[in-house]
Design a protein around this motif. Sequence first.
Motif, PDB file in Angstrom:
ATOM      1  N   SER A 250       0.818  -1.217   0.000  1.00 57.11           N
ATOM      2  CA  SER A 250       0.000   0.000   0.000  1.00 57.11           C
ATOM      3  C   SER A 250       0.849   1.263   0.000  1.00 57.11           C
ATOM      4  O   SER A 250       0.536   2.231  -0.682  1.00 57.11           O
ATOM      5  N   PHE A 251       1.929   1.251   0.759  1.00 61.61           N
ATOM      6  CA  PHE A 251       2.758   2.460   0.842  1.00 61.61           C
ATOM      7  C   PHE A 251       3.964   2.408  -0.093  1.00 61.61           C
ATOM      8  O   PHE A 251       4.824   3.280  -0.053  1.00 61.61           O
ATOM      9  N   GLY A 252       4.022   1.361  -0.915  1.00 56.51           N
ATOM     10  CA  GLY A 252       5.073   1.278  -1.947  1.00 56.51           C
ATOM     11  C   GLY A 252       6.466   1.057  -1.391  1.00 56.51           C
ATOM     12  O   GLY A 252       7.467   1.357  -2.028  1.00 56.51           O
ATOM     13  N   LEU A 253       6.564   0.509  -0.166  1.00 57.83           N
ATOM     14  CA  LEU A 253       7.869   0.371   0.480  1.00 57.83           C
ATOM     15  C   LEU A 253       8.736  -0.710  -0.183  1.00 57.83           C
ATOM     16  O   LEU A 253       9.957  -0.652  -0.147  1.00 57.83           O
ATOM     17  N   PHE A 254       8.085  -1.731  -0.738  1.00 55.37           N
ATOM     18  CA  PHE A 254       8.785  -2.864  -1.371  1.00 55.37           C
ATOM     19  C   PHE A 254       7.749  -3.545  -2.229  1.00 55.37           C
ATOM     20  O   PHE A 254       6.867  -4.221  -1.720  1.00 55.37           O
ATOM     21  N   ARG A 255       7.826  -3.317  -3.521  1.00 59.65           N
ATOM     22  CA  ARG A 255       6.716  -3.750  -4.365  1.00 59.65           C
ATOM     23  C   ARG A 255       7.226  -4.196  -5.726  1.00 59.65           C
ATOM     24  O   ARG A 255       8.169  -3.609  -6.260  1.00 59.65           O
ATOM     25  N   ASP A 257       6.302  -3.805  -8.678  1.00 54.98           N
ATOM     26  CA  ASP A 257       6.265  -2.927  -9.850  1.00 54.98           C
ATOM     27  C   ASP A 257       7.221  -1.732  -9.721  1.00 54.98           C
ATOM     28  O   ASP A 257       7.219  -0.832 -10.560  1.00 54.98           O
ATOM     29  N   THR A 258       8.048  -1.716  -8.678  1.00 56.04           N
ATOM     30  CA  THR A 258       9.052  -0.654  -8.566  1.00 56.04           C
ATOM     31  C   THR A 258      10.428  -1.266  -8.870  1.00 56.04           C
ATOM     32  O   THR A 258      10.582  -2.490  -8.815  1.00 56.04           O
ATOM     33  N   PRO A 259      11.406  -0.439  -9.211  1.00 56.70           N
ATOM     34  CA  PRO A 259      12.725  -0.998  -9.548  1.00 56.70           C
ATOM     35  C   PRO A 259      13.258  -1.868  -8.405  1.00 56.70           C
ATOM     36  O   PRO A 259      13.265  -1.428  -7.245  1.00 56.70           O
ATOM     37  N   SER A 260      13.656  -3.085  -8.736  1.00 59.27           N
ATOM     38  CA  SER A 260      14.136  -3.988  -7.689  1.00 59.27           C
ATOM     39  C   SER A 260      15.000  -5.066  -8.312  1.00 59.27           C
ATOM     40  O   SER A 260      15.002  -5.253  -9.527  1.00 59.27           O
ATOM     41  N   ARG A 261      15.723  -5.763  -7.477  1.00 58.07           N
ATOM     42  CA  ARG A 261      16.552  -6.857  -7.987  1.00 58.07           C
ATOM     43  C   ARG A 261      16.879  -7.853  -6.875  1.00 58.07           C
ATOM     44  O   ARG A 261      16.790  -7.533  -5.691  1.00 58.07           O
ATOM     45  N   THR A 262      17.252  -9.047  -7.303  1.00 56.07           N
ATOM     46  CA  THR A 262      17.695 -10.111  -6.410  1.00 56.07           C
ATOM     47  C   THR A 262      19.108 -10.492  -6.822  1.00 56.07           C
ATOM     48  O   THR A 262      19.344 -10.752  -7.999  1.00 56.07           O
ATOM     49  N   GLU A 263      20.018 -10.481  -5.863  1.00 53.00           N
ATOM     50  CA  GLU A 263      21.400 -10.866  -6.193  1.00 53.00           C
ATOM     51  C   GLU A 263      21.915 -11.881  -5.184  1.00 53.00           C
ATOM     52  O   GLU A 263      21.563 -11.843  -4.014  1.00 53.00           O
ATOM     53  N   MET A 264      22.770 -12.789  -5.678  1.00 55.38           N
ATOM     54  CA  MET A 264      23.372 -13.813  -4.827  1.00 55.38           C
ATOM     55  C   MET A 264      24.890 -13.745  -4.941  1.00 55.38           C
ATOM     56  O   MET A 264      25.398 -13.190  -5.918  1.00 55.38           O
ATOM     57  N   ASP A 265      25.580 -14.349  -3.999  1.00 59.68           N
ATOM     58  CA  ASP A 265      27.022 -14.534  -4.178  1.00 59.68           C
ATOM     59  C   ASP A 265      27.212 -15.790  -5.039  1.00 59.68           C
ATOM     60  O   ASP A 265      26.233 -16.473  -5.381  1.00 59.68           O
ATOM     61  N   VAL A 274      16.806  -6.122  -3.120  1.00 58.59           N
ATOM     62  CA  VAL A 274      17.034  -4.687  -3.201  1.00 58.59           C
ATOM     63  C   VAL A 274      15.842  -4.034  -3.879  1.00 58.59           C
ATOM     64  O   VAL A 274      15.326  -4.570  -4.864  1.00 58.59           O
ATOM     65  N   ALA A 275      15.388  -2.900  -3.376  1.00 56.65           N
ATOM     66  CA  ALA A 275      14.276  -2.213  -4.050  1.00 56.65           C
ATOM     67  C   ALA A 275      14.322  -0.715  -3.798  1.00 56.65           C
ATOM     68  O   ALA A 275      15.014  -0.231  -2.894  1.00 56.65           O
ATOM     69  N   GLN A 276      13.555  -0.055  -4.618  1.00 60.33           N
ATOM     70  CA  GLN A 276      13.457   1.387  -4.544  1.00 60.33           C
ATOM     71  C   GLN A 276      12.009   1.703  -4.198  1.00 60.33           C
ATOM     72  O   GLN A 276      11.084   1.118  -4.762  1.00 60.33           O
ATOM     73  N   ARG A 277      11.826   2.618  -3.288  1.00 66.58           N
ATOM     74  CA  ARG A 277      10.480   2.927  -2.811  1.00 66.58           C
ATOM     75  C   ARG A 277       9.600   3.523  -3.921  1.00 66.58           C
ATOM     76  O   ARG A 277      10.046   4.362  -4.690  1.00 66.58           O
ATOM     77  N   GLY A 278       8.336   3.080  -3.962  1.00 68.12           N
ATOM     78  CA  GLY A 278       7.376   3.645  -4.907  1.00 68.12           C
ATOM     79  C   GLY A 278       6.366   4.513  -4.178  1.00 68.12           C
ATOM     80  O   GLY A 278       6.622   4.973  -3.060  1.00 68.12           O
ATOM     81  N   GLU A 279       5.226   4.704  -4.809  1.00 66.07           N
ATOM     82  CA  GLU A 279       4.215   5.580  -4.214  1.00 66.07           C
ATOM     83  C   GLU A 279       2.989   4.778  -3.823  1.00 66.07           C
ATOM     84  O   GLU A 279       2.800   3.654  -4.265  1.00 66.07           O
TER      85      GLU A 279
END
Length: 439
Positions: A250-255, A257-265, A274-279
């Motif tokens: 609801s608050f776009g904290l981790f969603r 449809d916002t820029p995000s990624r999954t990374e492993m070693d 990792v994500a970027q906050r949305g609206e």
Amino acid sequence: MSEGARGAGRPVPAGPFDRGREMASVTRTHNQPARKWPAEGVSRVPYWVYSDPEVYKREMEVIFAGHSYNYVGLECEIPNPGDYRRSFIGDKPVIFLRDGDGEVNVVANRCAHRGVKFCYAEHGNTSEFICPYHQWTYDLKGKLIGVPFRRGVKGRGGMPKDFKMEDHGLEVLKVATRGGVIFASFDPTMPSLEDYLGDKMLRYFDRVFDGRKLKLLGYSRQRMRSNWKVKFENLKDPYHASLLHVFLVSFGLFRADTPSRTEMDATGMHAVQVAQRGEQKAGEGTADMRAMMADLKLANPEMLQPYPEWASKGDETVVMQTVWPNLIVQQQSNTLAMRQIRAFSPEEYELHWTFFGYEDDDQEMTLRRLRQANLMGPAGYVSVDDSEVMESAQSGVSRFPNEEAVVEMGGRGTEDTPHMVTEGAIRAFYKHYIDVMGF
Ligand SMILES: [Fe+2]
């Protein structure tokens, strides 16, 4: 041997973390497991891994007490000589402490005499540890310095003449610290913490632990009736975040449809979400998100007011890092915490949260971190959803041990992805798990 066992069998590299201490030798041996992993590999997880006592016993030895660095605590929790605090590695009780030379040591909370858990206090300051049973006494480096009646009483009894105090100290673990974070290992052959994390994961770790002194803000903890892996997987599972969590969505904290990624070693042991906050705005990508409440309002919107403190380190506003086998580094907006997984039995763990900020935070920043901490912890607006689901998951998997999970979201691979619609980090985790456990 997989890359995950980097350094095994090699001499311990010289470096700031190799202090040449006397290490207890690891002589634990492990039988091969009787269970067989499904032929599909990491896109299936057999439910017996979450409840079988034999599997659990093996995990405690080969994962937690094996070739791994376990998070035990923060240096700011033990600032002064003599300060100590109890912690856990898997289900094994340990103590981390600062000795008279200012060095950080980690010892097993187990008397060398009869195995008694000698330290009861959660934390404190002391110059020595005395076991309550027969009062064997140890200094802050784990050395045995006192055995009552060692020479007998009135010429009778006592320890044999060839009893050597130096052979009966506490089990001293290998310690590695970085940026104020303390890790320990039962395995004296561990490579450096830097090698263990690898460059990619180290960059994310150093993003939070950038050399500034940390400030302890508080603790919370919760006993969960589920297997420890259910929690570890939860933080490697961004797929659920957009679906389960009303607050994140609801608050776009981790969603999703916002820029995000999954990374492993390279090994799959560690990962970041990792994500970027949305609206707080419904859009094309939110149609599948039943948790989305576009009109949800906070009585005090201050709770979620972000301060762009990470802007200089990239555009991400959330980084959740899982460090094999027991740590989650939480950075969501301005709330920071270490989440430590303490296992207790196949179907029970404790999640121990240590909230922190930086010594140079002003009062407003500290308040902001504390306000946002309401998202997390046992009753957190976000985390409470996970707690409920963890126990519900356990109730299914422990009653159907011969069934298996389907882990195919995002494909069947274990590669990094520039989105969160994937279970790749869970598959990567099991790739390493299968290898270490010998399935
Ligand atoms: Fe979650």
